[in-house]
Motif scaffolding. Structure first.
Motif, mmCIF file in Angstrom:
data_model
loop_
_atom_site.group_PDB
_atom_site.id
_atom_site.type_symbol
_atom_site.label_atom_id
_atom_site.label_comp_id
_atom_site.label_asym_id
_atom_site.label_seq_id
_atom_site.Cartn_x
_atom_site.Cartn_y
_atom_site.Cartn_z
ATOM 1 N N SER A 216 -38.206 14.342 23.858
ATOM 2 C CA SER A 216 -36.778 14.251 24.467
ATOM 3 C C SER A 216 -36.597 13.457 25.914
ATOM 4 C CB SER A 216 -37.037 15.883 25.102
ATOM 5 O OG SER A 216 -35.702 16.281 25.868
ATOM 6 N N ARG A 217 -35.576 12.805 25.427
ATOM 7 C CA ARG A 217 -35.022 11.610 26.631
ATOM 8 C C ARG A 217 -36.274 10.914 27.082
ATOM 9 N NH1 ARG A 217 -30.269 13.536 28.928
ATOM 10 N NH2 ARG A 217 -29.497 15.453 28.414
ATOM 11 N N THR A 236 -32.061 11.779 21.680
ATOM 12 C CA THR A 236 -33.072 12.769 21.387
ATOM 13 C C THR A 236 -32.715 13.564 20.211
ATOM 14 O OG1 THR A 236 -33.366 12.727 23.752
ATOM 15 C CG2 THR A 236 -33.941 14.739 22.333
ATOM 16 N N THR A 237 -31.452 14.017 20.094
ATOM 17 C CA THR A 237 -31.016 14.708 18.975
ATOM 18 C C THR A 237 -31.145 14.031 17.408
ATOM 19 O OG1 THR A 237 -29.472 15.800 20.409
ATOM 20 C CG2 THR A 237 -29.192 15.970 18.039
ATOM 21 N N ASN A 240 -34.834 13.794 16.925
ATOM 22 C CA ASN A 240 -35.451 15.325 16.500
ATOM 23 C C ASN A 240 -34.929 15.680 15.260
ATOM 24 O OD1 ASN A 240 -36.717 16.294 18.972
ATOM 25 N ND2 ASN A 240 -34.951 17.030 19.872
ATOM 26 N N VAL A 253 -38.491 20.249 24.187
ATOM 27 C CA VAL A 253 -37.132 19.574 24.331
ATOM 28 C C VAL A 253 -36.673 20.105 25.962
ATOM 29 C CG1 VAL A 253 -36.476 19.399 22.361
ATOM 30 C CG2 VAL A 253 -35.631 21.334 23.479
ATOM 31 N N ALA A 259 -31.182 20.885 20.235
ATOM 32 C CA ALA A 259 -32.149 21.161 19.301
ATOM 33 C C ALA A 259 -32.215 22.214 18.456
ATOM 34 C CB ALA A 259 -33.539 21.274 20.242
#
Length: 279
Positions: A216-217, A236-237, A240, A253, A259
């Protein structure tokens, strides 16, 4: 966990609650009672099944924090959490056995998330065995302060797999049954190595253990695309989603809603593939 059996037949989301003043993503830092309570409410209302609370920043070059200060930060937040959301499933992000023990025994924390895989506290494995709680074991070399000095590998995947094989055996011999693996994106790995790791994520299936992915990030996104942690939600998405399609069971996250939606869409896609095959 906490008397509740959490099914991983569908991947779950773990929401991050940082109670540190120096986490790499500024918007994630929560230190007042109101901010912490609001963050907990957001994590749960957006669909996370686990809250991961940390009082020691593990970003590269993070400042050292004493055990007492780490525990003081965690206790402040856990009191708030237990007062407002006593049924929430909580993980404590710590590499210190003493902190892990106090959080479980005094505050009802359900699981331990150790970025060091027992390397930074020799008593961690025995503590986990004694507490009988699930244990998230991450791969890292060195410490949060030094980890980016240790990115040299002869064969990165082989070394990570051997690392986990040895530690899983050690934990099993101690009677630890609930082990979750975290390959450690961003920890003692450079940008290219993080993408190599993502490309080989399916290989961790050989252990037959749940797999947690935490990207995440992180800098693997914004150092490649440009920008900053604040501008890295889309990246991030995407990552993921790739992780889910390659075997991730838990996504750790900052942005829970995005998410949860990724999990729903990937699960829908996979289920439609299965029904097509079976029809």
């Amino acid at each position: 966990m906490k008397g509740t059996l959490v099914s991983l037949s569908t991947p779950v989301v773990m929401g991050i609650l940082n109670v540190t003043p120096d986490s790499f993503y500024a918007d994630s830092r929560k230190q007042t009672e109101a901010a912490i309570e609001e963050r907990i409410r957001t994590i749960l209302s957006e669909g996370a099944q686990i809250i991961d609370i940390g009082g020691y920043s593990s970003r590269p070059d993070a400042a050292e924090v004493s055990l007492e200060e780490e525990m003081e930060r965690l206790a402040f937040a856990l009191d708030i959490l237990n007062a407002h959301y006593p049924e929430a499933i909580v993980s404590v992000d710590t590499f210190r056995a003493g902190v892990a023990r106090e959080c479980v025994e005094e505050y009802g924390v359900a699981m331990i998330n150790d970025i060091s895989g027992g390397e930074l506290d020799a008593g961690m494995f025995a503590t986990v065995a004694n507490l009988k709680v699930p244990y998230i074991m991450m791969h890292m070399r060195g410490t949060p302060q030094t980890m980016q000095q240790y990115t040299g590998y002869t064969d990165m995947m082989e070394e990570i797999m051997l690392y986990f094989a040895s530690k899983v055996r050690e934990l099993r011999l101690l009677g630890v049954n609930d082990i979750i693996l975290d390959p450690g994106f961003g920890f003692s790995k450079n940008v290219d190595q993080n993408y190599q790791l993502m490309n080989h994520l399916q290989e961790f299936g050989v252990f037959g253990l749940p797999l947690l992915v935490g990207i995440s990030r992180k800098s693997m996104i914004y150092k490649y695309l440009g920008g900053s942690p604040a501008e890295s939600l889309n990246g991030t998405t995407v990552l993921n989603t790739i992780a889910l399609m390659n075997g991730a069971d838990i996504l750790r996250v900052h942005d829970v809603k995005a998410a949860v939606e990724a999990v729903k869409l990937v699960t829908k896609t996979v289920n439609c593939q299965l029904s097509t095959i079976n029809s």
